[in-house]
Design an enzyme around this catalytic site. Structure first.
Site, mmCIF file in Angstrom:
data_model
loop_
_atom_site.group_PDB
_atom_site.id
_atom_site.type_symbol
_atom_site.label_atom_id
_atom_site.label_comp_id
_atom_site.label_asym_id
_atom_site.label_seq_id
_atom_site.Cartn_x
_atom_site.Cartn_y
_atom_site.Cartn_z
ATOM 1 N N LYS A 1 12.407 3.151 1.244
ATOM 2 C CA LYS A 1 11.902 1.884 0.698
ATOM 3 C C LYS A 1 12.580 1.552 -0.626
ATOM 4 C CE LYS A 1 7.292 1.802 2.842
ATOM 5 N NZ LYS A 1 7.274 3.113 3.527
ATOM 6 N N CYS B 1 0.231 -1.393 6.976
ATOM 7 C CA CYS B 1 1.596 -0.865 6.892
ATOM 8 C C CYS B 1 1.840 0.308 7.836
ATOM 9 C CB CYS B 1 1.907 -0.459 5.456
ATOM 10 S SG CYS B 1 1.662 -1.827 4.308
ATOM 11 N N HIS C 1 6.232 7.817 2.820
ATOM 12 C CA HIS C 1 5.783 6.428 2.701
ATOM 13 C C HIS C 1 6.342 5.843 1.401
ATOM 14 C CE1 HIS C 1 3.386 2.956 3.577
ATOM 15 N NE2 HIS C 1 2.666 3.070 2.467
ATOM 16 N N PHE D 1 -3.062 -0.195 3.968
ATOM 17 C CA PHE D 1 -4.300 -0.663 3.343
ATOM 18 C C PHE D 1 -5.459 -0.482 4.325
ATOM 19 C CE2 PHE D 1 -2.351 -4.046 0.258
ATOM 20 C CZ PHE D 1 -1.817 -3.020 -0.497
ATOM 21 N N HIS E 1 9.515 -2.694 1.002
ATOM 22 C CA HIS E 1 8.395 -2.345 1.890
ATOM 23 C C HIS E 1 8.275 -3.413 2.969
ATOM 24 C CE1 HIS E 1 4.876 -0.780 3.519
ATOM 25 N NE2 HIS E 1 4.103 -0.687 2.458
ATOM 26 N N GLU F 1 0.964 11.467 -2.194
ATOM 27 C CA GLU F 1 1.754 11.923 -1.053
ATOM 28 C C GLU F 1 2.483 13.222 -1.376
ATOM 29 O OE1 GLU F 1 4.765 10.191 2.408
ATOM 30 O OE2 GLU F 1 4.389 8.986 0.602
#
Length: 420
Positions: A338, A166, A306, A406, A343, A317
């Site tokens: 998002k 991502c 994110h 990931f 996403h 985060e």
């Protein structure tokens, strides 16, 4: 060696909120959700039956029908976003030095649908033997979008894809930024695309328990920073930015949206899919981006986080932001777009960088939607301004975009309001 300065001169996007930049931007600042029941395949047997799909997309508006049939959906989206961005940049194609124009354009996965169709057909009908299309491999590889963009225009500069889940398209933008900064190119067309709303994508992420299963209310399912969040909403789409050396852009009288001033990279080195619970990699990547941009934490006005709406990721985060920014964290605007786009995987970084560019250009911050009073997570500090539910107007001189993938891949990009 004096480093070059880099500006953004073109934008393109195909998203769950609209098939161009302005439609997408208007939806974002009005807090519109792009989520809805899946229409691209029959999802009735899946745990998650909704996604953020691109709607009413007709690739033939930009690509010849014969050519479009030879492209996976992700490449169709990518090429469309790049065509929009190049048109927006308004180059004189007769005079531009195409040896000095490159393409760094990414996907986290690539042609998942084409892989699903071709391999599935073989296993469904093995008695027919392997009857794969000669376009099978070129359809699925994640670098092919960059190749198609360069071939369309004859751009002969650096050409490749970065793949870091991502974080892929933020990595692409940082590479593009550095290539121009080091004098290796004058212009780079950069971004990312993904088209994972298919049997393989939904099935795979369901198996990982990564997706929201709020099937009774898809439009409210992506709810970053809320206690009731239960996973991300899968989206698809593409976003493209034209990065250009500042003097090159000024000399040709280009419209300039913003300046890119820094990028940071780091690794969590912690877990296959989960971020470090204390946000160690997130702290480091933000610090690295600030150092690269040669600015202080207090100089940042807005962070596009994110913020995927996962139980662990959102907490870590916020911890990272609080540690890096200290008391200034309470003066920032923070939002997770998002909550509206879903996403976009490998396209997320480019989409959110584009949003940061529009934010500094327009001085308005898109919200984090779907937060309800009483839905507070005790592990999240709500003294910070998460721009809940309604866009906010304020002067935004500097914006930061975070993307984490990931494998523990982290990338952050910083953009600044352009001043001649």
């Amino acid at each position: 060696m004096e480093l070059k300065r880099i500006v953004v001169t073109g934008l393109g996007a195909v998203t769950p909120l609209g098939n161009d930049v302005e439609t997408t931007w208007n939806a974002l600042i009005n807090g519109v959700s792009g989520a809805g029941p899946i229409t691209l395949f029959d999802a009735s047997l899946f745990k998650t039956k909704f996604a953020c799909e691109v709607k009413n997309f007709d690739p033939s508006q930009y690509i010849e029908r014969k050519d479009a049939r030879r492209l996976d959906r992700y490449t169709q989206l990518a090429l469309t976003s790049a065509i929009q961005a190049v048109e927006d940049a308004n180059f004189d194609m007769e005079t531009i030095n195409k040896d000095r124009v490159g393409v760094v354009y990414s996907a986290g996965i690539g042609g998942l649908k084409s892989f699903e169709e071709e391999v599935g057909e073989y296993f469904l009908n093995p008695e027919k033997g392997p009857r794969f299309s000669p376009f099978f491999i070129p359809k699925i590889i994640p670098d092919i979008a960059a190749g198609h963009i360069s071939m369309r225009y004859g751009f002969r500069g650096p050409n490749y894809a970065t793949v870091s889940a991502c974080a892929s398209s933020t990595n692409a933008l940082i590479d593009a930024f550095n290539l121009i900064r080091l004098g290796k190119a004058d212009v780079i067309i950069s971004g990312g695309a993904e088209a994972g709303v298919n049997i393989t994508g939904i099935g795979g992420f369901n198996a990982m328990h990564a997706l929201s299963t709020r099937n009774d209310s898809p439009e409210t399912a992506s709810r970053p920073l809320s206690a009731s969040r239960d996973g991300f909403v899968l989206g698809e789409g593409a976003a493209c930015l034209v990065l250009e050396e500042r003097e090159h852009a000024i000399a040709r009288g280009a419209k300039i949206y913003a300046e890119v001033i820094g990028g940071g990279l780091s690794a969590d080195a912690h877990h296959l899919t989960a971020s470090h619970p204390e946000g160690l990699g997130a702290k480091l990547v933000i610090k690295n981006a600030l150092a690269d941009a040669e600015i202080n934490p207090e100089d940042v006005d807005y962070i596009n986080i994110h913020g995927t709406s996962t139980p662990v990721g959102d907490i870590s985060e916020v911890k990272a932001i609080k540690e890096v920014f200290g008391e200034h964290a309470k003066k920032l605007n923070i939002s997770s777009t998002k909550s509206m786009t879903g996403h976009l995987l490998g396209a997320a970084g480019a989409m959110e960088a584009l949003i940061c560019v529009k934010t500094v250009a327009e001085d308005i911050i898109p919200p984090t939607i779907n937060h309800e009073e009483g839905d507070e997570d005790p592990e999240i500090d709500y003294s910070l301004n998460y721009t809940f539910n309604k866009a906010q107007k304020r002067v935004v001189n500097i914006a930061l975009s975070n993307t984490f993938g990931f494998g523990g891949h982290n990338a952050s990009l910083i953009v600044k309001k352009f001043v001649k």
